[in-house]
Design a protein around this motif. Structure first.
Motif, PDB file in Angstrom:
ATOM      1  N   ILE A 426       0.846  -1.192   0.000  1.00  0.00           N
ATOM      2  CA  ILE A 426       0.000   0.000   0.000  1.00  0.00           C
ATOM      3  C   ILE A 426       0.877   1.236   0.000  1.00  0.00           C
ATOM      4  CG2 ILE A 426      -0.191  -0.016   2.528  1.00  0.00           C
ATOM      5  CD1 ILE A 426      -3.037   1.099   2.198  1.00  0.00           C
ATOM      6  N   ILE A 427       0.469   2.236  -0.759  1.00  0.00           N
ATOM      7  CA  ILE A 427       1.121   3.540  -0.777  1.00  0.00           C
ATOM      8  C   ILE A 427       0.056   4.608  -0.546  1.00  0.00           C
ATOM      9  CG2 ILE A 427       3.046   2.890  -2.288  1.00  0.00           C
ATOM     10  CD1 ILE A 427       1.364   4.217  -4.592  1.00  0.00           C
ATOM     11  N   ALA A 428       0.496   5.830  -0.390  1.00  0.00           N
ATOM     12  CA  ALA A 428      -0.441   6.950  -0.217  1.00  0.00           C
ATOM     13  C   ALA A 428      -0.981   7.335  -1.593  1.00  0.00           C
ATOM     14  CB  ALA A 428       0.262   8.127   0.445  1.00  0.00           C
ATOM     15  N   ARG A 429      -2.040   6.667  -2.002  1.00  0.00           N
ATOM     16  CA  ARG A 429      -2.624   6.900  -3.328  1.00  0.00           C
ATOM     17  C   ARG A 429      -3.173   8.325  -3.427  1.00  0.00           C
ATOM     18  NH1 ARG A 429      -1.679   2.917  -7.289  1.00  0.00           N
ATOM     19  NH2 ARG A 429      -1.538   0.886  -6.232  1.00  0.00           N
ATOM     20  N   ASN A 430      -2.880   8.957  -4.542  1.00  0.00           N
ATOM     21  CA  ASN A 430      -3.264  10.357  -4.726  1.00  0.00           C
ATOM     22  C   ASN A 430      -4.770  10.573  -4.584  1.00  0.00           C
ATOM     23  OD1 ASN A 430      -0.533  10.629  -5.507  1.00  0.00           O
ATOM     24  ND2 ASN A 430      -1.075  10.117  -7.619  1.00  0.00           N
ATOM     25  N   HIS A 431      -5.541   9.668  -5.172  1.00  0.00           N
ATOM     26  CA  HIS A 431      -6.992   9.877  -5.138  1.00  0.00           C
ATOM     27  C   HIS A 431      -7.557   9.695  -3.735  1.00  0.00           C
ATOM     28  CE1 HIS A 431      -6.690   5.529  -5.515  1.00  0.00           C
ATOM     29  NE2 HIS A 431      -7.986   5.376  -5.322  1.00  0.00           N
ATOM     30  N   ARG A 432      -6.934   8.829  -2.951  1.00  0.00           N
ATOM     31  CA  ARG A 432      -7.397   8.652  -1.568  1.00  0.00           C
ATOM     32  C   ARG A 432      -7.057   9.871  -0.713  1.00  0.00           C
ATOM     33  NH1 ARG A 432     -11.516   5.314  -1.745  1.00  0.00           N
ATOM     34  NH2 ARG A 432     -10.971   3.164  -2.297  1.00  0.00           N
ATOM     35  N   ILE A 433      -5.881  10.451  -0.951  1.00  0.00           N
ATOM     36  CA  ILE A 433      -5.511  11.666  -0.221  1.00  0.00           C
ATOM     37  C   ILE A 433      -6.507  12.776  -0.530  1.00  0.00           C
ATOM     38  CG2 ILE A 433      -3.770  13.467   0.052  1.00  0.00           C
ATOM     39  CD1 ILE A 433      -1.642  11.343  -0.577  1.00  0.00           C
ATOM     40  N   GLU A 434      -6.825  12.947  -1.808  1.00  0.00           N
ATOM     41  CA  GLU A 434      -7.771  13.997  -2.194  1.00  0.00           C
ATOM     42  C   GLU A 434      -9.162  13.727  -1.623  1.00  0.00           C
ATOM     43  OE1 GLU A 434      -7.081  16.799  -3.561  1.00  0.00           O
ATOM     44  OE2 GLU A 434      -4.966  16.313  -3.861  1.00  0.00           O
ATOM     45  N   GLU A 435      -9.538  12.466  -1.578  1.00  0.00           N
ATOM     46  CA  GLU A 435     -10.830  12.097  -1.000  1.00  0.00           C
ATOM     47  C   GLU A 435     -10.866  12.434   0.486  1.00  0.00           C
ATOM     48  OE1 GLU A 435     -13.569   8.049  -0.416  1.00  0.00           O
ATOM     49  OE2 GLU A 435     -11.771   7.994  -1.695  1.00  0.00           O
ATOM     50  N   ALA A 436      -9.762  12.150   1.186  1.00  0.00           N
ATOM     51  CA  ALA A 436      -9.696  12.442   2.616  1.00  0.00           C
ATOM     52  C   ALA A 436      -9.757  13.942   2.869  1.00  0.00           C
ATOM     53  CB  ALA A 436      -8.418  11.856   3.205  1.00  0.00           C
ATOM     54  N   ILE A 437      -9.073  14.712   2.027  1.00  0.00           N
ATOM     55  CA  ILE A 437      -9.087  16.168   2.176  1.00  0.00           C
ATOM     56  C   ILE A 437     -10.488  16.724   1.914  1.00  0.00           C
ATOM     57  CG2 ILE A 437      -8.255  18.322   1.142  1.00  0.00           C
ATOM     58  CD1 ILE A 437      -5.546  16.898   0.727  1.00  0.00           C
ATOM     59  N   ALA A 438     -11.117  16.224   0.858  1.00  0.00           N
ATOM     60  CA  ALA A 438     -12.457  16.707   0.519  1.00  0.00           C
ATOM     61  C   ALA A 438     -13.439  16.458   1.654  1.00  0.00           C
ATOM     62  CB  ALA A 438     -12.939  16.033  -0.766  1.00  0.00           C
ATOM     63  N   ALA A 439     -13.340  15.297   2.308  1.00  0.00           N
ATOM     64  CA  ALA A 439     -14.228  14.993   3.429  1.00  0.00           C
ATOM     65  C   ALA A 439     -13.910  15.875   4.636  1.00  0.00           C
ATOM     66  CB  ALA A 439     -14.112  13.520   3.800  1.00  0.00           C
TER      67      ALA A 439
END
Length: 485
Positions: A426-439
């Motif tokens: 597992i890595i820090a996937r870009n889309h997951r980071i953006e999803e976390a920020i958006a929430a």
């Protein structure tokens, strides 16, 4: 905090002393208890209000001597003679449980004389991104600054839109950069360069204290650490995004996680940063840029090298050439380990490059492909690897070559275990980071916390985090990342 501040003892032209600007309603988002224990900090983790006050800058711990550091830098190849901490304050230095000196710095602590008309604040999104990625990098075993705390400020910041503000607490071996040396060199302040070099040797390279031509030895030591660091970046598909000279530390730590990102599908030309319009800091360009940055450091240090100007230039060029050779050695060692091959085979470079070319042609995900190769070494069905390639032509022949290089005497389970120890699940996937920020913008930090927890053990597969390890669907792809300022 048991502060033991040394940078604050340097001459006044090295920094500006000032206090953080208080925020309206600090609220603790996350506190890194494991790192706090490593730093030997004795805060009550349950007293969230006090932690919020301390790590927002509203309440200064005894012994803190907050200061904004002066530095310059080349930004996208253009020299800016004065940058400095425009939104950060170094609270002070502590000595951790391992006897290592560490900086504790607040980011988003308010304007400083280096703010260049900025507000000195940080938006919530960049704070969460830096927390996630810096901790992910540390867990991957890559030298990086660390995240001690994230605090919501209770105040808005204005960027392209109005966003919630936050303050980030960063821990570093130090915050001294190539650009710090450039600040003094640009002013013809040779004594400042010398004092800074002496400080860096004492702090990061004490073994060089009695070395002949110690400043040249310092340059070589910094170059060695950068060669190791950038090779590790490439081994996990990391793109820093803004490798300006003010973002290269002399300690060899990764610093400033603004527009950084990890590769999904392998593409050596990949750029995510919205401000890198020419691809200067693309994935495959990072070694050359590191060498370019080191050349700028050499220009600062040349007057301090022994043997006269001609000899100094010759020594600097030799050191820069050695950097390239050292980087290549580290890079190949990393990818040999990722392929599971031992020793040094004559065709190893071709084996690695051919696999990367096949990945690029087949649009294969960087992280999942190497993880699948690890399982193939352990006896898994080949389809687990082949299925990751949209165009697997040539892959079968490569697998035959790879198996020949592995040899017949390896134990599959042990080989898989060794490969999985260097190929993250597992890595820090870009889309997951953006999803976390958006929430989080809407006060939902659940995905942020889940990501930080999952990324703490990147080499272990965990069914509870399986969705976080997946690459993005087409509609989830992140094409651009943005600088925190």
């Amino acid at each position: 905090m048991a502060f033991d501040n040394h940078y604050a003892r340097l001459p006044e032209r090295f920094y500006v002393s000032l206090l953080p600007t208080p925020v309206k309603a600090p609220r603790l988002i996350r506190y890194n208890e494991a790192l706090a224990d490593e730093l030997d900090l004795n805060f009550d983790a349950q007293d969230r209000d006090r932690l919020a006050a301390i790590f927002s800058g509203n309440q200064l711990p005894e012994g803190a001597e907050p200061l904004a550091m002066a530095y310059a830098g080349h930004q996208f190849g253009n020299f800016v003679p004065q940058l400095g901490d425009g939104r950060a304050l170094l609270l002070g230095e502590v000595v951790d449980r391992n006897g290592k000196r560490r900086d504790i710095q607040l980011k988003g602590a308010g304007p400083t004389p280096f703010s260049r008309n900025g507000d000195g604040r940080a938006a919530l999104g960049p704070v969460l991104r830096e927390y996630i990625v810096s901790e992910a990098m540390a867990a991957l075993g890559i030298p990086a600054t660390r995240a001690l705390a994230a605090v919501a400020s209770g105040e808005p910041v204005i960027r392209e839109t109005v966003l919630p503000g936050a303050v980030f607490t960063r821990v570093a071996a130090s915050h001294i950069r190539v650009g710090t040396f450039q600040f003094f060199a640009a002013r013809g302040d040779e004594d400042g360069v010398r004092q800074l070099a002496d400080h860096v040797i004492a702090r990061h390279y004490p073994q060089l204290e009695q070395t002949e031509n110690r400043i040249l030895a310092l340059f070589n030591a910094i170059a060695e650490r950068q060669a190791f660091l950038v090779a590790r970046w490439l081994s996990v598909g990391f793109i820093h995004g803004v490798m300006n000279t003010d973002n290269m530390t002399v300690s060899g730590e990764t610093i400033d996680f603004g527009p950084c990102a990890f590769l999904d599908e392998y593409d050596p030309r990949k750029v995510f940063s919205s401000i890198d319009r020419q691809g200067r800091y693309a994935y495959a360009n990072q070694p050359a840029i590191a060498q370019w940055n080191l050349a700028r450091l050499a220009e600062c240090l040349l007057p301090l090298f022994e043997g006269g100007e001609e000899q100094a230039v010759e020594d600097a060029n030799a050191a820069l050439k050695t950097f390239g050779e050292t980087f290549q050695r580290h890079w190949l060692a990393n990818f040999r380990a990722k392929l599971g091959v031992e020793g040094e085979g004559e065709d190893d470079l071709a084996l690695v490059n051919d696999f990367l070319s096949l990945m690029q042609q087949g649009g294969a995900d960087f992280t999942l492909t190497f993880r699948a190769l690890s399982k193939l070494a352990g006896g898994a069905d080949v389809q687990g690897l082949v299925g990751l390639f949209s165009h697997p032509a040539g892959l079968s022949d490569w697998i035959t070559r790879w198996r020949g290089r592995l040899g017949r005497d390896h134990e599959p389970a042990e080989k898989q275990k060794a490969m999985e120890a260097v190929n993250p699940a597992i890595i820090a996937r870009n889309h997951r980071i953006e999803e976390a920020i958006a929430a989080a913008i809407y006060d939902d930090f659940s995905l942020f916390h889940r990501l930080v927890d999952a990324l703490a053990n990147p080499y272990e597969e965990n069914a509870d985090h399986a969705d976080l390890a997946l690459p993005p669907r087409p509609e989830e792809r992140v094409m651009r990342t943005f600088c925190g300022t």
